[in-house]
Design a protein around this motif. Structure first.
Motif, PDB file in Angstrom:
ATOM      1  N   SER A  63      -8.324   8.371  -2.857  1.00  0.00           N
ATOM      2  CA  SER A  63      -7.714   9.687  -2.662  1.00  0.00           C
ATOM      3  C   SER A  63      -8.320  10.367  -1.445  1.00  0.00           C
ATOM      4  O   SER A  63      -9.473  10.108  -1.081  1.00  0.00           O
ATOM      5  CB  SER A  63      -7.912  10.554  -3.899  1.00  0.00           C
ATOM      6  N   PHE A  64      -7.520  11.200  -0.819  1.00  0.00           N
ATOM      7  CA  PHE A  64      -7.948  11.969   0.356  1.00  0.00           C
ATOM      8  C   PHE A  64      -7.404  13.384   0.204  1.00  0.00           C
ATOM      9  O   PHE A  64      -6.262  13.562  -0.222  1.00  0.00           O
ATOM     10  CB  PHE A  64      -7.376  11.379   1.654  1.00  0.00           C
ATOM     11  N   ALA A  65      -8.204  14.370   0.580  1.00  0.00           N
ATOM     12  CA  ALA A  65      -7.719  15.753   0.589  1.00  0.00           C
ATOM     13  C   ALA A  65      -6.778  15.927   1.768  1.00  0.00           C
ATOM     14  O   ALA A  65      -7.088  15.501   2.885  1.00  0.00           O
ATOM     15  CB  ALA A  65      -8.892  16.717   0.722  1.00  0.00           C
ATOM     16  N   LEU A  66      -5.623  16.509   1.535  1.00  0.00           N
ATOM     17  CA  LEU A  66      -4.701  16.777   2.645  1.00  0.00           C
ATOM     18  C   LEU A  66      -3.787  17.949   2.317  1.00  0.00           C
ATOM     19  O   LEU A  66      -3.146  17.978   1.261  1.00  0.00           O
ATOM     20  CB  LEU A  66      -3.824  15.548   2.941  1.00  0.00           C
ATOM     21  N   ASP A  67      -3.718  18.882   3.249  1.00  0.00           N
ATOM     22  CA  ASP A  67      -2.702  19.935   3.210  1.00  0.00           C
ATOM     23  C   ASP A  67      -1.567  19.459   4.118  1.00  0.00           C
ATOM     24  O   ASP A  67      -1.735  19.387   5.345  1.00  0.00           O
ATOM     25  CB  ASP A  67      -3.314  21.248   3.720  1.00  0.00           C
TER      26      ASP A  67
ATOM     27  N   GLN B  45      -7.435   7.541   9.119  1.00  0.00           N
ATOM     28  CA  GLN B  45      -8.457   7.162   8.133  1.00  0.00           C
ATOM     29  C   GLN B  45      -7.924   6.098   7.184  1.00  0.00           C
ATOM     30  O   GLN B  45      -8.618   5.145   6.851  1.00  0.00           O
ATOM     31  CB  GLN B  45      -8.821   8.382   7.277  1.00  0.00           C
ATOM     32  N   VAL B  46      -6.692   6.276   6.732  1.00  0.00           N
ATOM     33  CA  VAL B  46      -6.081   5.321   5.796  1.00  0.00           C
ATOM     34  C   VAL B  46      -5.927   3.960   6.477  1.00  0.00           C
ATOM     35  O   VAL B  46      -6.225   2.920   5.888  1.00  0.00           O
ATOM     36  CB  VAL B  46      -4.721   5.849   5.272  1.00  0.00           C
TER      37      VAL B  46
ATOM     38  N   GLY C 184      -5.696   0.140   4.975  1.00  0.00           N
ATOM     39  CA  GLY C 184      -4.818  -0.882   5.548  1.00  0.00           C
ATOM     40  C   GLY C 184      -3.452  -0.322   5.894  1.00  0.00           C
ATOM     41  O   GLY C 184      -3.273   0.898   6.010  1.00  0.00           O
ATOM     42  N   GLN C 185      -2.501  -1.260   6.025  1.00  0.00           N
ATOM     43  CA  GLN C 185      -1.173  -0.889   6.522  1.00  0.00           C
ATOM     44  C   GLN C 185      -0.265  -0.369   5.392  1.00  0.00           C
ATOM     45  O   GLN C 185       0.107  -1.116   4.490  1.00  0.00           O
ATOM     46  CB  GLN C 185      -0.525  -2.112   7.159  1.00  0.00           C
ATOM     47  N   VAL C 186       0.081   0.887   5.509  1.00  0.00           N
ATOM     48  CA  VAL C 186       0.924   1.525   4.487  1.00  0.00           C
ATOM     49  C   VAL C 186       2.361   1.003   4.594  1.00  0.00           C
ATOM     50  O   VAL C 186       2.930   0.936   5.684  1.00  0.00           O
ATOM     51  CB  VAL C 186       0.907   3.059   4.676  1.00  0.00           C
TER      52      VAL C 186
ATOM     53  N   ILE D  75       0.887  -1.172   0.000  1.00  0.00           N
ATOM     54  CA  ILE D  75       0.000   0.000   0.000  1.00  0.00           C
ATOM     55  C   ILE D  75       0.917   1.212   0.000  1.00  0.00           C
ATOM     56  O   ILE D  75       1.777   1.355   0.885  1.00  0.00           O
ATOM     57  CB  ILE D  75      -0.931   0.008   1.224  1.00  0.00           C
ATOM     58  N   ALA D  76       0.767   2.063  -1.024  1.00  0.00           N
ATOM     59  CA  ALA D  76       1.682   3.197  -1.211  1.00  0.00           C
ATOM     60  C   ALA D  76       0.935   4.518  -1.090  1.00  0.00           C
ATOM     61  O   ALA D  76      -0.066   4.737  -1.772  1.00  0.00           O
ATOM     62  CB  ALA D  76       2.349   3.099  -2.580  1.00  0.00           C
TER      63      ALA D  76
END
Ligand SMILES: NC(=O)c1ccc[n+]([C@@H]2O[C@H](COP(=O)([O-])OP(=O)(O)OC[C@H]3O[C@@H](n4cnc5c(N)ncnc54)[C@H](O)[C@@H]3O)[C@@H](O)[C@H]2O)c1
Length: 255
Positions: free
Chosen positions: A59-63, A76-77, A82-84, A8-9
């Motif tokens: 996709s997720f919004a992130l600053d 959340q991820v 799962g495990q990044v 998971i990247a």
């Protein structure tokens, strides 16, 4: 077998340019993608492109400048995806005001560039540290030829300092996390044609010429030129590589 299967990247700044190309490339190599960007719509479109090609992506919004938001997105991820095991710290901005320019502009450049390029890299890495440790993960930071100083290619002191910082952070983390099996490397792109430098390329051909004249391969790079090194550093192909910066600059820094 694809090189990044079962990974998971996370890719920051994945809506555009280099980050988008890396995310698409990782998708082709079988990774499940998490695309993060302040540009929510662009990240969603890139994730859709990966899914349309048969890959898996969210996709997720992130600053990245907002530490608390980075921590919230990492949670959340973990819950939803799962495990990044791979993190690409790519989100970045650039401005080219000299240190002697208008003091207000110089201060704003410093604050914004440090907040995004350097603190953003810290914020996201810190937020995803737990899964990266647990998975013996791989971190790929995006440096620059400005991770080193060049008199030929003028850049803002803030940008140059931030990219030195990214390389320093890469080496410091490689030294500390190696014993946990986590590898930390950087990529140093040369001049790559992306929206980041579109206005410079359109309005300052002299600056582009300085780059190209000093580049043995004699051309600017494309985002796709960074994908191979990014796959290499995230995959088992680079199993004994850590603390390195892979220059993908057409040879700029070698001469
Ligand atoms: N293009 C080049 O010539 C070049 C050369 C060396 C290094 N780099 C580095 O490569 C990385 C990607 O740059 P690019 O050329 O693809 O630029 P780009 O502008 O095409 O993409 C940058 C992405 O980062 C996102 N971003 C910006 N600020 C953010 C924030 N606070 N939080 C989350 N996302 C944010 C943008 O929305 C955009 O999608 C940067 O770190 C840049 O410094 C680029």
């Amino acid at each position: 077998m694809p090189l990044l299967q079962n990974h998971i990247a996370v890719v920051t700044g994945a809506a555009s340019g280099i980050g988008r190309a890396i995310a698409l490339g990782y998708g082709r190599e079988g990774a499940r993608l998490v695309l993060l960007d302040i540009n929510e719509k662009g990240a969603a479109e890139a994730a859709q492109e990966i899914r349309s090609a048969g890959g898996e992506a969210e996709s997720f919004a992130l600053d990245v400048t907002r530490r608390e938001d980075c921590i919230a997105v990492a949670k959340q991820v973990a819950d939803k995806v799962g495990q990044v095991s791979i993190l690409v710290n790519n989100a970045g901005i650039n401005r080219r005001n000299a240190f002697t320019a208008d003091p207000g502009a110089v201060l704003k450049d410093w604050q914004d560039i440090m907040a995004t390029n350097l603190n953003g890299t810290f914020n996201v890495t810190h937020a995803f540290l737990e899964p990266l440790l647990a998975s013996k993960g791989r971190i790929v930071n995006i440096g620059s030829i400005q991770s080193f100083v060049h008199v030929r290619t003028p850049n803002s002191p803030a940008y140059t300092t931030s990219k030195h910082g990214v390389l320093g952070f890469t080496r410091a983390l490689a030294a500390e996390l190696g014993k946990h099996g986590v590898r930390v490397n950087a990529i140093g792109p040369g001049l790559i044609e992306t929206p980041l430098n579109a206005s410079v390329r359109a309005n300052d051909p002299g600056l582009v010429k300085i780059f190209i004249d000093h580049t043995p391969l004699g051309r600017a790079g494309k985002p796709e030129d960074i994908v191979g090194p990014a796959i290499f550093l995230a995959s088992d192909l680079s199993s004994y590589v850590t603390g390195s910066i892979v220059m993908a600059d057409g040879g700029y820094r070698s001469i």
